[in-house]
Design an enzyme around this catalytic site. Structure first.
Site, PDB file in Angstrom:
ATOM      1  N   HIS A 223       0.776  -1.110  -0.201  1.00  0.00           N
ATOM      2  CA  HIS A 223      -0.050   0.131  -0.049  1.00  0.00           C
ATOM      3  C   HIS A 223       0.878   1.336   0.008  1.00  0.00           C
ATOM      4  O   HIS A 223       0.391   2.213  -0.667  1.00  0.00           O
ATOM      5  CB  HIS A 223      -0.750  -0.216   1.090  1.00  0.00           C
ATOM      6  CG  HIS A 223      -2.066  -0.930   1.043  1.00  0.00           C
ATOM      7  ND1 HIS A 223      -2.651  -1.802   1.667  1.00  0.00           N
ATOM      8  CD2 HIS A 223      -2.996  -1.110  -0.400  1.00  0.00           C
ATOM      9  CE1 HIS A 223      -3.633  -2.330   1.217  1.00  0.00           C
ATOM     10  NE2 HIS A 223      -3.801  -1.969  -0.112  1.00  0.00           N
TER      11      HIS A 223
ATOM     12  N   GLU B 146       1.427 -19.489 -24.649  1.00  0.00           N
ATOM     13  CA  GLU B 146       2.607 -19.210 -23.791  1.00  0.00           C
ATOM     14  C   GLU B 146       3.500 -20.382 -23.617  1.00  0.00           C
ATOM     15  O   GLU B 146       4.141 -20.400 -22.635  1.00  0.00           O
ATOM     16  CB  GLU B 146       1.866 -18.776 -22.596  1.00  0.00           C
ATOM     17  CG  GLU B 146       0.963 -19.415 -22.122  1.00  0.00           C
ATOM     18  CD  GLU B 146       0.236 -19.130 -20.800  1.00  0.00           C
ATOM     19  OE1 GLU B 146       0.665 -17.925 -20.262  1.00  0.00           O
ATOM     20  OE2 GLU B 146      -1.106 -19.250 -20.631  1.00  0.00           O
TER      21      GLU B 146
ATOM     22  N   ASP C 201       5.504 -16.559 -19.502  1.00  0.00           N
ATOM     23  CA  ASP C 201       5.714 -17.831 -19.575  1.00  0.00           C
ATOM     24  C   ASP C 201       6.300 -18.478 -21.025  1.00  0.00           C
ATOM     25  O   ASP C 201       6.977 -19.254 -20.767  1.00  0.00           O
ATOM     26  CB  ASP C 201       4.401 -18.800 -19.574  1.00  0.00           C
ATOM     27  CG  ASP C 201       3.737 -18.750 -18.108  1.00  0.00           C
ATOM     28  OD1 ASP C 201       4.836 -19.028 -17.193  1.00  0.00           O
ATOM     29  OD2 ASP C 201       2.703 -18.326 -17.690  1.00  0.00           O
TER      30      ASP C 201
ATOM     31  N   CYS D 272       0.245  -9.940 -23.991  1.00  0.00           N
ATOM     32  CA  CYS D 272      -0.014  -9.431 -22.817  1.00  0.00           C
ATOM     33  C   CYS D 272       0.880  -9.729 -21.671  1.00  0.00           C
ATOM     34  O   CYS D 272       0.664  -9.381 -20.592  1.00  0.00           O
ATOM     35  CB  CYS D 272      -1.453  -9.838 -22.220  1.00  0.00           C
ATOM     36  SG  CYS D 272      -1.567 -11.783 -22.372  1.00  0.00           S
TER      37      CYS D 272
HETATM   38  C1  PEP Z   1       2.366 -14.448 -19.400  1.00  0.00           C
HETATM   39  O1  PEP Z   1       2.635 -15.711 -19.213  1.00  0.00           O
HETATM   40  O2  PEP Z   1       2.877 -13.707 -20.210  1.00  0.00           O
HETATM   41  C2  PEP Z   1       1.155 -13.961 -18.705  1.00  0.00           C
HETATM   42  C3  PEP Z   1       0.681 -12.805 -19.210  1.00  0.00           C
HETATM   43  O3  PEP Z   1       0.434 -14.641 -17.799  1.00  0.00           O
HETATM   44  P1  PEP Z   1       0.952 -14.761 -16.523  1.00  0.00           P
HETATM   45  O4  PEP Z   1       2.091 -13.902 -16.325  1.00  0.00           O
HETATM   46  O5  PEP Z   1      -0.239 -14.368 -15.531  1.00  0.00           O
HETATM   47  O6  PEP Z   1       1.435 -16.286 -16.131  1.00  0.00           O
HETATM   48 MG    MG Z   2       1.098 -17.172 -18.235  1.00  0.00          MG
END
Ligand code: PEP
Ligand code: MG
Length: 575
Positions: free
Chosen positions: A189, A431, A455, A502
């Protein structure tokens, strides 16, 4: 000029006088007590502290907004969690020991449990419990921390062991320039408040209290997570120049953030935000993004003591759908396992959890959990442009089974006459190397792809993303990873579907030109990076970056890739 390293909290650099907040000197003793009087003391303190949190909530709402104020609510929930204090109260009854001692012991036991959780977000919730207990003990001992206003009449930087939100709020902000704490992680926080205040923060800076005993000035680099004690004059001068340049850059990024990202040759590029925890839902800014490219749902499961009900999930997904205001909202189904464990799921302990019972594998096995979530997402699809995304897919069969489960959830809703969007899109995370290599097949059956580089890097390079010893190999610039991304985009486009990214690499500015050159359709990242990446996209021409991307794929080593990319980005930023 001594350097102290910690963790990057809130971005920015600053210099100021040191204001050390010493930890409270209350000593809790295991005394024999009058049980009734002790419980009365506890209830009174709980009430006074509760009232104080209410007051702080109102003040914070006006001065800092909803995000920061929500923290007071979270603290009040802990304060009135009867379940949590039950054990301490029982010990007072059974052993006739003082309540502050019993609370302190219980808090230590719970904090220890939280410390063992691998997830930084959950570890921070342990720190919240600790803060609430410490403040409550202060009240039990007749002190009123609310009267300890911290006022200073010059620029200052707070140095503390840890800061409770109440501490942070009590500090007079007029001259507050930054914060550095011994404890706390990147989701603490302290960090959230520093970001709200727009000041830099370094957390987890072990030894900072002792090191600052005789120091008077401190320099903080919140973005990189370090501090210099008593910086030299020449450094202060140099810093002045850097600061001016950074302020200019920040202005440009802020301006870019609220505009649509468009390349120099006029191609609009979608830039979305990653979201999922309560803070990011509450603080969501629709004006700076084209939607939510990744909504991680595991936080919802991790903050509960038991499986969240369909109703509870629906409410949260609906709230997010309404906030996105017609823009895309990609909700990823439960991605638990690996580094994210849940007590109530009773997952088997595994020697290789990242290669084991994880994500879609669990959902396809424990169908009721999956169906509950799918129904909640489908119901929320009535309120926005919701899409469903499955994590960790490695076979076409898995995708087919997951889609079949969506159909089952749809049938269940229809039986109850519950509305949902029948045209909802279902996509997958790419991934794993398996999903890359069969991305041509998967693209025919998925509505979209989103590349999870976090990943993908670990699985492609066989490098545990949590293991410090091998981090030097966990590198997005490894050509195997770059080629994988290229192949996925190609295969996605051949089948006519959109490909987003992402993982963290979506906001790696060195690679922005390469991803664009490969043809990536959507970049999704934490909100704080959006302005910078939009700004960079606006300086690129698709034609030019295609040439750069092709050249990069011809290189041999990570070093060569980095050299080309670093040169390219520094030329670009100088333009
Ligand atoms: C990723 O693997 O890039 C991803 C966005 O998922 P996480 O980081 O939640 O495993
Ligand atoms: Mg992932």
């Amino acid at each position: 000029m001594r350097k102290i390293t910690g963790l990057p909290g809130a971005k920015g650099q600053t210099i100021g006088n040191i204001l050390r907040m010493k930890p409270d000197s209350i000593v809790v003793k295991k005394e024999v007590v009058d049980i009734e009087a002790e419980i009365h003391k506890f209830r009174m303190a709980q009430q006074t502290y509760g009232n104080e949190l209410d007051k702080l909530y109102e003040e914070t709402l006006i001065t800092l907004g909803e995000d920061a104020a929500a923290i007071m609510k979270a603290y009040k929930m802990i304060l009135f969690d009867e379940e949590f204090f039950k054990k301490a109260l029982k010990r007072v009854q059974d052993e006739r020991i003082s309540i502050d001692y019993a609370i302190s012991e219980e808090q230590k036991a719970v904090s220890k449990m939280f410390q063992m959780i691998n997830d930084p977000y959950m570890r921070e919730r342990g720190a919240d419990i600790e803060n609430v207990c410490k403040e409550l003990i202060t009240y039990i001992n007749g002190k009123d921390p609310a009267t300890d206003q911290i006022i200073y009449d010059r620029d200052f930087i707070v140095v503390a062991e840890d800061l409770s939100p109440a501490d942070t709020i009590r500090i007079d902000k007029k001259y507050l320039r930054g914060m550095i704490t011994e404890r706390g992680g990147i989701t603490s926080h302290t960090v959230i408040l520093a970001k709200t205040l727009g000041i830099p923060a370094v957390v987890g800076a072990t030894g900072i209290m002792e090191a600052t005993e005789n120091a008077s000035k401190i320099f903080l680099n919140g973005g990189e997570g370090y501090a210099y004690l008593d910086p030299e004059d020449s450094f202060i001068k140099e810093y002045g120049v850097i600061k001016k340049r950074q302020e200019k850059e920040m202005e440009l990024y802020d301006k870019a953030a609220i505009k649509q990202a468009i390349t120099l040759d006029g191609i609009p590029i979608s830039v979305c935000t990653n979201s999922g925890d309560m803070e990011s839902i509450e603080g969501f800014r629709e004006d700076i993004c084209d939607g939510v490219g990744l909504f991680r749902t595991e936080f919802l499961y991790m903050s509960e003591k038991d499986y969240p009900t369909e109703e509870k999930q629906y409410e949260i997904y609906k709230q997010m759908a309404l906030k996105t205001n017609g823009k895309e909202l990609i909700i990823r189904t439960l991605d638990i396992g690996g580094d994210k464990q849940l007590d109530y799921m009773n997952l088997p302990s595994e020697s290789n959890p990242f290669l084991g019972y994880r994500a879609i594998r669990i959902c396809l096995d424990r169908k009721e959990i999956f169906l509950t979530q799918l129904r909640a997402i489908l119901r929320a699809s009535n309120y926005g442009h919701v899409k469903i995304m499955f994590p960790m897919i490695v076979t076409v069969e898995e995708l087919r089974m997951a889609k079949q489960m969506v159909k089952t959830a749809m049938t269940q809703l229809e039986e109850g006459n519950i509305p949902y969007n029948k045209e909802i899109e279902t996509g997958i995370m790419i991934e794993t190397p398996a999903s890359v290599l069969i991305s041509d097949k998967l693209a025919k059956e998925a509505d979209f792809f989103s590349i999870g580089t976090n990943d993908l890097i670990q699985y492609t390079t066989a490098t545990d993303r949590m293991n410090d010893k091998v981090q030097y190999l966990y590198d997005v610039c490894n050509l195997s990873v770059l080629k994988a991304v290229y192949q996925v985009i190609q295969n996605g486009h051949k089948a006519g579907i959109k490909v987003g990214m992402c993982g963290e690499a979506a906001s790696d500015e060195r690679l922005t030109p390469v991803w664009l050159g490969f043809g990536l359709d959507e970049f999704s990242m934490v909100p704080g990076q959006i302005g910078r990446i939009k700004y960079i996209l606006g300086k690129l021409s698709k034609k030019e970056v295609e040439k750069l991307a092709a050249k990069v794929l011809e290189l041999d080593t990570i070093h060569e890739v980095k050299e080309v990319l670093n040169q390219n980005i520094s030329n670009l930023m100088e333009k």
